[in-house]
Design a protein around this motif. Structure first.
Motif, PDB file in Angstrom:
ATOM      1  N   VAL A  63      45.540  25.695  42.525  1.00 53.74           N
ATOM      2  CA  VAL A  63      46.294  26.789  41.927  1.00 53.74           C
ATOM      3  C   VAL A  63      47.141  26.184  40.812  1.00 53.74           C
ATOM      4  CG1 VAL A  63      48.042  28.574  42.260  1.00 53.74           C
ATOM      5  CG2 VAL A  63      46.387  28.079  44.087  1.00 53.74           C
ATOM      6  N   ARG A  76      42.485  30.919  32.701  1.00 55.66           N
ATOM      7  CA  ARG A  76      41.656  31.822  33.501  1.00 55.66           C
ATOM      8  C   ARG A  76      40.281  32.032  32.880  1.00 55.66           C
ATOM      9  NH1 ARG A  76      46.517  36.190  34.442  1.00 55.66           N
ATOM     10  NH2 ARG A  76      47.417  35.266  36.342  1.00 55.66           N
ATOM     11  N   SER A  80      36.856  28.916  35.907  1.00 54.77           N
ATOM     12  CA  SER A  80      36.721  29.871  37.010  1.00 54.77           C
ATOM     13  C   SER A  80      36.807  29.201  38.378  1.00 54.77           C
ATOM     14  CB  SER A  80      35.386  30.612  36.888  1.00 54.77           C
ATOM     15  OG  SER A  80      34.294  29.699  36.936  1.00 54.77           O
ATOM     16  N   CYS A  82      39.291  27.563  39.528  1.00 51.80           N
ATOM     17  CA  CYS A  82      40.698  27.453  39.931  1.00 51.80           C
ATOM     18  C   CYS A  82      41.341  28.840  39.889  1.00 51.80           C
ATOM     19  CB  CYS A  82      41.477  26.539  38.976  1.00 51.80           C
ATOM     20  SG  CYS A  82      40.783  24.897  38.731  1.00 51.80           S
ATOM     21  N   SER A  83      42.507  28.928  40.527  1.00 52.20           N
ATOM     22  CA  SER A  83      43.327  30.133  40.416  1.00 52.20           C
ATOM     23  C   SER A  83      44.531  29.807  39.541  1.00 52.20           C
ATOM     24  CB  SER A  83      43.803  30.596  41.794  1.00 52.20           C
ATOM     25  OG  SER A  83      42.711  30.959  42.613  1.00 52.20           O
TER      26      SER A  83
END
Length: 257
Positions: A63, A76, A80, A82-83
């Motif tokens: 994150v 973002r 893709s 990861c958050s």
């Protein structure tokens, strides 16, 4: 990578382009983190997410947080695996604890260090790792001294946005917030700036805009030119500007509360 940065505006294109050295140098810091498959890692000041994605490629769940909406949007759209969450390092609160917190070239932008360290400690499980690198004592001192002198001589007050601590200053601060410091290193890292003759001006535009808050636009170029003249004998080498970087790198562990 914008956290608590006094309104500093970040340009993702410039950051990933002519200032890509920030994340490239951070790749070496990943060896200190040594993420393992299944680790849950928080990247504080993730910027455009390049290092977050590197961590995720090793099997960790990542994150990334940053206060710059533009940086988060770029992260973002680019990574893709990861958050990414827009959040301030001094007051974020995420649901699940992390096995590790990672931060590269971001902590020195935070004015309230104690609030940030408290938030980071709260985000870690007991025994969790905190691995970070930030500007250390004396970082870009030649550039800052030349710029502040020129501003002062012209009657302007410089607004230095950075915090560059020594090991002796920062290690006790970490301990106060429940960390045990396992390793710390302060070292010189002369850094070649991209774009040749324009490199120092580009660097000041990207990172040093706070110094020019009170300066009329029509005086800025003259100030930058004067700073370049002052620093050219020492920092301009073989057609490129070389910034006098010094870095503080540390690895710490969150103790039981």
């Amino acid at each position: 990578m914008e956290l608590h940065r006094n309104g500093h505006a970040w340009d993702p294109d410039a950051y990933d382009g002519s200032h890509s050295f920030v994340s490239e140098y951070g790749e070496d810091l990943l060896e200190w983190l040594d993420p393992e498959p299944g680790d849950r890692v928080l990247d504080v000041g993730c910027g455009t997410g390049q290092l977050s994605a590197e961590i995720a490629s090793r099997g960790a769940g990542v994150v990334g947080i940053d206060t710059s909406e533009a940086m988060i949007e770029r992260a973002r759209s680019s990574h893709s695996n990861c958050s990414f969450v827009r959040a301030d390092a001094t007051e974020f609160d995420l649901d699940e604890p992390f096995d590790a917190v990672f931060s590269n070239a971001a902590l020195h932008w935070i004015s309230d260090q104690d609030a940030a360290l408290e938030s980071i400690r709260n985000a870690l499980r007991p025994g969790g790792r905190f691995v970070a690198e930030l500007g250390g004592a004396g970082n870009v001192r030649s550039i800052v001294d030349a710029l502040e002198t020129e501003l002062r001589e012209r009657g302007y007050e410089a607004a230095n946005p950075w915090y560059f601590p020594s090991i002796g200053e920062y290690a006790p601060r970490l301990e106060t917030h429940g960390f045990e410091v396992r390793s710390a290193r302060l070292f010189d890292r002369p850094t070649e700036l991209e774009n040749g003759e324009e490199g120092l001006e580009d660097w000041l535009t990207m990172f040093g805009d706070s110094f020019f808050e009170s300066v009329p636009a029509d005086e800025r170029d003259a100030i930058v030119a004067a700073v370049e003249d002052e620093l050219r004998p020492t920092l301009f080498q073989d057609g490129s500007w070389v910034a006098d970087y010094r870095r503080l790198r540390f690895a710490a562990v969150a103790l039981e509360e």
